[in-house]
Design a protein around this motif. Structure first.
Motif, mmCIF file in Angstrom:
data_model
loop_
_atom_site.group_PDB
_atom_site.id
_atom_site.type_symbol
_atom_site.label_atom_id
_atom_site.label_comp_id
_atom_site.label_asym_id
_atom_site.label_seq_id
_atom_site.Cartn_x
_atom_site.Cartn_y
_atom_site.Cartn_z
ATOM 1 N N ALA A 1 16.853 5.717 10.597
ATOM 2 C CA ALA A 1 15.677 6.244 9.898
ATOM 3 C C ALA A 1 14.780 5.075 9.508
ATOM 4 N N ILE A 2 13.475 5.324 9.502
ATOM 5 C CA ILE A 2 12.502 4.347 8.992
ATOM 6 C C ILE A 2 11.796 5.006 7.815
ATOM 7 N N GLY A 3 11.895 4.368 6.672
ATOM 8 C CA GLY A 3 11.245 4.889 5.483
ATOM 9 C C GLY A 3 10.421 3.810 4.790
ATOM 10 N N ILE A 4 10.033 4.098 3.567
ATOM 11 C CA ILE A 4 9.221 3.156 2.786
ATOM 12 C C ILE A 4 9.960 2.832 1.495
ATOM 13 N N GLN A 5 10.139 1.547 1.245
ATOM 14 C CA GLN A 5 10.712 1.089 -0.010
ATOM 15 C C GLN A 5 9.594 0.988 -1.043
ATOM 16 N N GLY A 6 9.619 1.876 -2.031
ATOM 17 C CA GLY A 6 8.632 1.827 -3.096
ATOM 18 C C GLY A 6 9.007 0.783 -4.136
ATOM 19 N N ALA A 7 8.020 0.031 -4.621
ATOM 20 C CA ALA A 7 8.284 -1.064 -5.556
ATOM 21 C C ALA A 7 7.191 -1.105 -6.617
ATOM 22 N N TYR A 8 7.418 -1.943 -7.605
ATOM 23 C CA TYR A 8 6.489 -2.065 -8.746
ATOM 24 C C TYR A 8 6.208 -3.534 -9.025
ATOM 25 N N THR A 9 4.959 -3.831 -9.367
ATOM 26 C CA THR A 9 4.577 -5.138 -9.899
ATOM 27 C C THR A 9 3.594 -4.910 -11.043
ATOM 28 N N SER A 10 3.681 -5.763 -12.052
ATOM 29 C CA SER A 10 2.845 -5.548 -13.237
ATOM 30 C C SER A 10 1.371 -5.826 -12.961
ATOM 31 N N LYS A 11 1.086 -6.700 -11.998
ATOM 32 C CA LYS A 11 -0.303 -6.988 -11.638
ATOM 33 C C LYS A 11 -0.421 -6.966 -10.123
ATOM 34 N N LEU A 12 -1.213 -6.037 -9.640
ATOM 35 C CA LEU A 12 -1.344 -5.828 -8.203
ATOM 36 C C LEU A 12 -2.588 -6.548 -7.681
ATOM 37 N N TYR A 13 -2.402 -7.431 -6.672
ATOM 38 C CA TYR A 13 -3.522 -8.120 -6.040
ATOM 39 C C TYR A 13 -3.634 -7.676 -4.594
ATOM 40 N N THR A 14 -4.822 -7.314 -4.194
ATOM 41 C CA THR A 14 -5.069 -6.997 -2.793
ATOM 42 C C THR A 14 -5.918 -8.110 -2.182
ATOM 43 N N PHE A 15 -6.187 -8.022 -0.891
ATOM 44 C CA PHE A 15 -6.868 -9.099 -0.179
ATOM 45 C C PHE A 15 -8.354 -9.069 -0.507
ATOM 46 N N ASP A 16 -8.700 -9.659 -1.668
ATOM 47 C CA ASP A 16 -10.074 -9.649 -2.118
ATOM 48 C C ASP A 16 -10.344 -10.893 -2.970
ATOM 49 N N LYS A 17 -11.496 -10.939 -3.584
ATOM 50 C CA LYS A 17 -11.923 -12.100 -4.361
ATOM 51 C C LYS A 17 -11.012 -12.363 -5.543
ATOM 52 N N GLU A 18 -10.551 -11.324 -6.193
ATOM 53 C CA GLU A 18 -9.670 -11.494 -7.343
ATOM 54 C C GLU A 18 -8.394 -12.237 -6.940
ATOM 55 N N TYR A 19 -7.854 -11.877 -5.783
ATOM 56 C CA TYR A 19 -6.662 -12.561 -5.276
ATOM 57 C C TYR A 19 -6.946 -14.039 -5.007
ATOM 58 N N LEU A 20 -8.074 -14.347 -4.339
ATOM 59 C CA LEU A 20 -8.419 -15.734 -4.025
ATOM 60 C C LEU A 20 -8.558 -16.565 -5.296
#
Length: 725
Positions: A615-634
């Motif tokens: 089976a292929i599934g998705i491991q759900g996880a948590y982080t207190s501060k989420l950064y995506t590929f954008d200016k905030e991350y840089l």
């Protein structure tokens, strides 16, 4: 010291006597001891004396007026050691005893003797004396106060400086440092023949910033001139740039050019220390062009003796190459010491350490030992220019894994107060190096992709979800896998990644998986996008675990299509888990109100017909501060370097930033990445250099370097025009 401040005229008399003595004897080379003594006397008197080379008598007098500013930085450290006893020594000394004291001081010093520039003859010594006397008598009190303030700031800065280890366990002082007997400088007269103007208009370090001679802050906005140094040219690449290049850059708002150097431009391995006029002449030409349009030039040793350090296989770190490397820098520094169009010297580009010890300390100590030794040699001939020291790159070994040095591990202070600390930024490299033929970073990535999770301050796996098992009792050949809708019930889940579980393959059974895709659907079941793809063509890094029953391995194999690969798993006796290791690629943002579907192609070979499946599934996880590929991350990622400068009160410099021309389009939005990086530099008031000007892979001009620049990147031009003015 206070006693001598009360004897102003006595000190002036000693200065005048010494100048007259030097002139009447027509000395062409002065001992360092005499120069140091003049510096101390003037420092104690609260006056500033500087040097200025000229052929006219008036400028010759001014030369003595600027001695202090040229020699202070080089001598200060040794002088401070002597200051405690200086009052009594100077008060009791006569002129001949004064000279003797400083000669003794130099003889006991284990640094190299410094040759001062020759003093031109004068037909009328008394005229020189009158000019200097007039200058000193009319010294402005504000200038004196400013000089005393600068001295105090320098002393405070030195107390705050963290000393680096100058004794390398790998390369001892005896092994690596150029000895008292320097190599014969064959051809040196050619390299030193260019007549350069002398000036006091140099950019200087003060705290975390740079300032010009008027006290105006100078923020470096540079364009890198690569000059195809990676190809090891033995002659200048004359088609790389011309005079109009500097004119255009100045009009766009650039104020500096970072000029990449390859040592082969100046010497051949077969003839070390024999310097070639052609290389220096081309530098001279570029300095003149830059000056015409108000552009500063920074010389950067991109490829030193031993080869291109970024390639990791190069070897600068032996006695012969280090000697040649340091002597070339001394030659360049002598040549441009008095030219204020040159802003400074970048000592080494991207110093990757090819070997490593378990904790990396051996290589770090070796690097900073060589750098501090090089600084000492440059400062012996040039105290005017800024030195740019880049952090080294290496790894720490931990069992069978290696981890790159962190910023805190690799960035160390050096023994110089007029130094800028350099770092490079190509993060994430999978994006900025996309499309390069010699690298595997060819996954489709888009900047400002809000589905990509890049950086986590902490993380915790919470909930694994899958809806379908695929069994081995199927016909041979490829089949389609569909997980069905996956929805997370734990509202704390905010990101996730795919995981594959397989069981029951046995000793001979094999499972092949290809073309993993994750799709996102809204609450009504409408598809909102494909947020992840993996076809294994570029052989991604994978992690796998045996689930406690022994056996199991994976390998890449031929994929479903003839032009791609897949991953094969075999030898699984019990349970086996597989996932992608690179978090930049694998992590996706999870919305608990949405549904997710995992799709893939698969086939079984020689697998048992019962009790075998995956089976292929998705491991759900948590982080207190989420950064995506954008200016905030840089910006968040850049703070590691910015904070270093604030912590140690030193300037930091983004010595290279850039992204491939293959990302600067509407699909990948590399131009937006560049614009955001420039905004971050402006926000934190740090200088930068864009890589690079004329290059098919990264260039502002994208045509071949051996053809006059053309095919300008108009999206990049638009960014520079908007952000730099």
């Amino acid at each position: 010291m206070s006693k001598f401040k009360d004897k102003e005229r006595y000190l002036q008399m000693k200065i005048f006597n010494r100048i007259n003595c030097m002139k009447s004897n027509r000395v062409t080379k002065l001992k360092v001891g005499i120069v140091v003594s003049v510096v101390i006397l003037i420092m104690l008197a609260g006056h500033t004396i500087c040097t200025h080379n000229s052929t006219t008598r008036e400028k010759e007098a001014y030369e003595y007026e600027v001695v202090y500013s040229k020699t202070y930085d080089a001598c200060r450290q040794n002088i401070e050691i002597e200051l405690e006893d200086e009052d009594a020594d100077l008060e009791a000394s006569e002129e001949n005893e004064d000279v003797k004291v400083f000669e003794e001081f130099i003889n006991n010093d284990d640094t190299e003797n410094i040759e001062t520039e020759s003093v031109e003859d004068s037909e009328d010594d008394s005229e020189i004396t009158e000019l200097v006397e007039e200058k000193i008598d009319s010294a402005d009190s504000d200038v004196i106060a400013e000089a005393e303030e600068d001295e105090t700031v320098a002393e405070i800065s030195e107390v705050k400086t963290e000393k680096t280890n100058t004794e390398s366990p790998l390369l001892s002082k005896r092994q690596v440092v150029i000895t008292d007997t320097e190599p014969v400088e064959i051809g040196m007269s050619v390299a030193s023949s260019y007549s350069l103007k002398s000036s006091t208009n140099f950019i200087k370090v003060r705290g975390t910033k740079l300032y010009d001679q008027y006290g105006t802050e100078f923020v470096i906005k540079a364009m890198g001139f690569g000059n195809n140094v990676w190809a090891n040219p033995s002659k200048p690449v004359y088609t790389y740039n011309d005079e109009n290049s500097y004119k255009e850059l100045a009009e766009l708002g650039f104020n500096t050019v970072k000029y990449y150097l390859n040592y082969r431009l100046f010497e051949d391995d077969a003839k070390p220390y024999t310097y070639k006029e052609e290389g220096f002449a081309w530098l001279d030409q570029n300095v003149e062009w830059a000056s015409k349009y108000g552009i500063k030039i920074m010389f950067n040793m991109h490829v030193p003796q031993g080869g291109f350090l970024s390639a990791s296989s190069a070897n600068l770190w032996n006695e012969s190459n280090v000697r040649r490397y340091q002597q070339l820098w001394v030659t360049l520094a002598k040549r441009y010491a008095n030219n204020d169009n040159v802003i400074g010297y970048g000592l080494l580009n991207e110093p990757y350490m090819s070997k490593y010890s378990n904790d990396g300390s051996t290589e770090l100590n070796m690097y900073y030992y060589v750098i501090n030794s090089t600084i000492s040699k440059i400062r012996a001939v040039d105290n005017n220019h800024i030195l740019f020291v880049e952090r080294p790159y290496g790894v720490v070994k931990n069992y069978n894994a290696t981890y790159p040095w962190t910023t805190e591990q690799s960035m160390k202070l050096v023994n110089d107060s007029n130094t800028v600390y350099e770092f490079h930024y190509y993060t994430p490299i999978d994006f900025t190096h996309y499309g390069l033929s010699w690298l595997s970073y060819n996954r489709e990535i888009t900047y400002n992709d809000t589905n990509k999770v890049l950086l986590m301050d902490d993380r915790k796996d919470i909930e694994f979800k899958y809806n379908k098992l695929a069994y081995s009792n199927v016909s041979s050949g490829w089949h389609s896998y569909n997980s069905g809708p996956i929805k997370f019930t734990n509202k704390n889940v905010n990101f996730g990644y795919w995981q594959l579980y397989v069981a029951g393959l046995g000793n001979n059974g094999q499972l092949y998986v290809d073309n993993i895709v994750i799709e996102k659907y809204d609450a009504k079941g409408n598809k909102t996008g494909t947020i992840y793809t993996q076809d294994f063509t570029k052989y991604p890094s994978l992690n796998a675990w045996d689930m406690g029953t022994g056996g199991g391995k994976w390998a890449f194999a031929a994929g479903k299509s003839s032009n791609n690969a897949c991953v094969g798993i075999g030898g699984v006796k019990g349970y086996y888990k597989l996932l992608e290791q690179n978090s930049f690629y694998r992590n996706i943002k999870i919305d608990t109100d949405s549904y997710y579907v995992v799709k893939a192609d698969y086939k079984f070979v020689n697998a048992p017909s019962t009790n075998c499946g995956f089976a292929i599934g998705i491991q759900g996880a948590y982080t207190s501060k989420l950064y995506t590929f954008d200016k905030e991350y840089l910006e968040r990622d850049m703070l590691q370097f910015i904070n270093f400068g604030e912590k140690y009160n030193v300037p930091v410099f983004l010595g290279e930033l850039g992204t491939t021309t293959y990302t600067i389009d509407k699909e990948h939005k590399g131009d937006e990445w560049v614009a955001d990086m420039l905004d971050i530099c402006k926000k934190y008031d740090i200088g930068f250099s864009y890589h690079d000007y004329h290059d098919q892979n990264f260039g502002f001009y994208m045509n071949d370097m051996y053809v006059k620049q053309g095919d300008r990147n108009e999206l990049l031009y638009k960014v520079f025009k908007e952000k730099l003015k």
